[in-house]
Design a protein around this motif. Structure first.
Motif, short mmCIF file in Angstrom:
data_model
loop_
_atom_site.label_atom_id
_atom_site.label_comp_id
_atom_site.label_asym_id
_atom_site.label_seq_id
_atom_site.Cartn_x
_atom_site.Cartn_y
_atom_site.Cartn_z
N GLY A 166 38.38 38.99 44.98
CA GLY A 166 37.81 40.30 44.73
C GLY A 166 38.76 41.36 45.26
O GLY A 166 39.38 41.17 46.31
N VAL A 167 38.93 42.44 44.53
CA VAL A 167 39.79 43.53 44.99
C VAL A 167 38.98 44.83 45.05
O VAL A 167 38.16 45.11 44.17
N CYS A 168 39.22 45.57 46.13
CA CYS A 168 38.50 46.83 46.31
C CYS A 168 39.24 47.72 47.28
O CYS A 168 40.12 47.27 48.02
N PHE A 169 38.86 48.97 47.30
CA PHE A 169 39.36 49.92 48.30
C PHE A 169 38.62 49.65 49.60
O PHE A 169 37.50 49.14 49.59
N VAL B 44 40.51 49.70 41.41
CA VAL B 44 41.86 49.36 41.86
C VAL B 44 42.73 49.23 40.62
O VAL B 44 42.43 48.46 39.70
N TYR B 45 43.81 50.01 40.58
CA TYR B 45 44.68 50.12 39.41
C TYR B 45 45.48 48.84 39.20
O TYR B 45 46.16 48.37 40.10
N THR B 46 45.39 48.28 37.99
CA THR B 46 46.02 46.99 37.70
C THR B 46 47.06 47.02 36.59
O THR B 46 47.77 46.03 36.40
N LEU B 47 47.16 48.10 35.85
CA LEU B 47 47.96 48.05 34.62
C LEU B 47 49.42 47.70 34.86
O LEU B 47 50.02 46.95 34.08
N ASP B 48 50.03 48.20 35.93
CA ASP B 48 51.42 47.83 36.22
C ASP B 48 51.54 46.36 36.59
O ASP B 48 52.50 45.68 36.20
N GLY C 188 34.91 45.14 41.62
CA GLY C 188 33.49 45.26 41.98
C GLY C 188 33.21 46.65 42.50
O GLY C 188 34.12 47.38 42.90
N MET C 189 31.94 47.01 42.50
CA MET C 189 31.53 48.28 43.11
C MET C 189 31.64 48.19 44.62
O MET C 189 32.01 49.14 45.29
N ALA C 190 31.30 47.01 45.16
CA ALA C 190 31.39 46.78 46.60
C ALA C 190 31.46 45.28 46.84
O ALA C 190 31.04 44.48 46.01
N PHE C 191 32.02 44.93 47.99
CA PHE C 191 32.08 43.54 48.44
C PHE C 191 31.68 43.53 49.90
O PHE C 191 31.81 44.54 50.60
N ASP C 192 31.22 42.38 50.37
CA ASP C 192 31.02 42.25 51.82
C ASP C 192 32.03 41.24 52.35
O ASP C 192 32.78 40.62 51.60
N ARG C 193 32.05 41.12 53.65
CA ARG C 193 33.08 40.31 54.31
C ARG C 193 32.87 38.80 54.07
O ARG C 193 33.75 38.01 54.37
N GLN C 194 31.72 38.43 53.51
CA GLN C 194 31.47 37.03 53.18
C GLN C 194 31.83 36.72 51.73
O GLN C 194 31.64 35.60 51.26
N GLY C 195 32.32 37.72 51.00
CA GLY C 195 32.74 37.50 49.62
C GLY C 195 31.69 37.81 48.57
O GLY C 195 31.94 37.61 47.38
N LEU D 163 43.57 57.27 44.39
CA LEU D 163 43.14 55.88 44.21
C LEU D 163 44.30 55.02 43.72
O LEU D 163 44.42 53.86 44.13
N ARG D 164 45.17 55.58 42.90
CA ARG D 164 46.35 54.82 42.44
C ARG D 164 47.27 54.53 43.60
O ARG D 164 47.85 53.44 43.69
N GLU D 165 47.43 55.48 44.49
CA GLU D 165 48.29 55.27 45.67
C GLU D 165 47.70 54.16 46.55
O GLU D 165 48.44 53.29 47.03
N LEU D 166 46.40 54.20 46.79
CA LEU D 166 45.75 53.15 47.58
C LEU D 166 45.88 51.79 46.88
O LEU D 166 46.01 50.75 47.53
N SER D 167 45.85 51.82 45.56
CA SER D 167 45.94 50.58 44.78
C SER D 167 47.27 49.87 44.97
O SER D 167 47.32 48.64 44.90
#
Length: 173
Positions: free
Chosen positions: A146-149, A50-54, A116-123, A17-21
């Motif tokens: 919004g940020v997500c995998f 999504v990893y944000t600390l850096d 978020g746990m999930a988002f859709d394409r309309q935000g 998940l960190r790599e994807l982040s």
């Protein structure tokens, strides 16, 4: 839907998940709204987000004022100034929270980066179910990212009229 996303997340290690982040956060840092922002609302990521600390430190060192949420009750959060990694301490729900000055309610914030746990394409955003962001964000005039995998970005999710819609959703895809 939250159970489905939890199952999808569990297929990945924290390291994966960190790599994807990295790709997601690179897109956030290059985003025009973030680049021109003086003040940025972010979050200190949980292990499955999504990893944000850096990036928090990158933004701070670039001269931006970074605000992070602090949970103050079962229904409310407020923002505090992020002053570096040593200014974080574990708060509610095992979330790292800032110990810097409290952000005044009239402080303008240019852009918010929101998990978020999930988002859709309309935000539309599906949170963890407590409603903190949906209560906090109305009335603020800021650009909401919004940020997500990629596996959290769905064609449609259920939403109510009180759910805050993102201006844009960024994932690694």
């Amino acid at each position: 839907m939250r159970a489905l996303i939890r199952r999808r997340k569990s297929a990945f290690s924290t390291e994966s998940l960190r790599e994807l982040s990295q790709a997601i956060m690179e897109r956030v840092l290059l985003h025009p709204q973030v680049a021109k922002a003086h003040t940025v609302m972010m979050y200190a990521s949980l292990p499955d987000e999504v990893y944000t600390l850096d990036v928090l430190e990158t933004l701070r060192q670039a001269g931006k004022c970074v605000y992070l949420p602090e949970v103050v009750s079962d229904t409310k959060m407020r923002l505090r100034v992020y002053e570096g990694p040593s200014s974080l301490s574990e708060g509610a729900f095992h979330i790292m929270e800032p110990t810097g000055d409290v952000c005044r309610k009239d402080t303008p914030i240019d852009v918010a980066v929101i998990p978020g746990m999930a988002f859709d394409r309309q935000g539309h955003r599906l949170g963890r179910g407590k409603g903190y962001y949906d209560r906090f964000l109305p009335g603020l005039h800021l650009y909401k990212i919004g940020v997500c995998f990629g596996f959290q970005l769905l064609d449609a999710i259920p939403y109510d009229e009180h759910d805050v819609v993102m201006d844009e959703v960024v994932s690694e895809g």
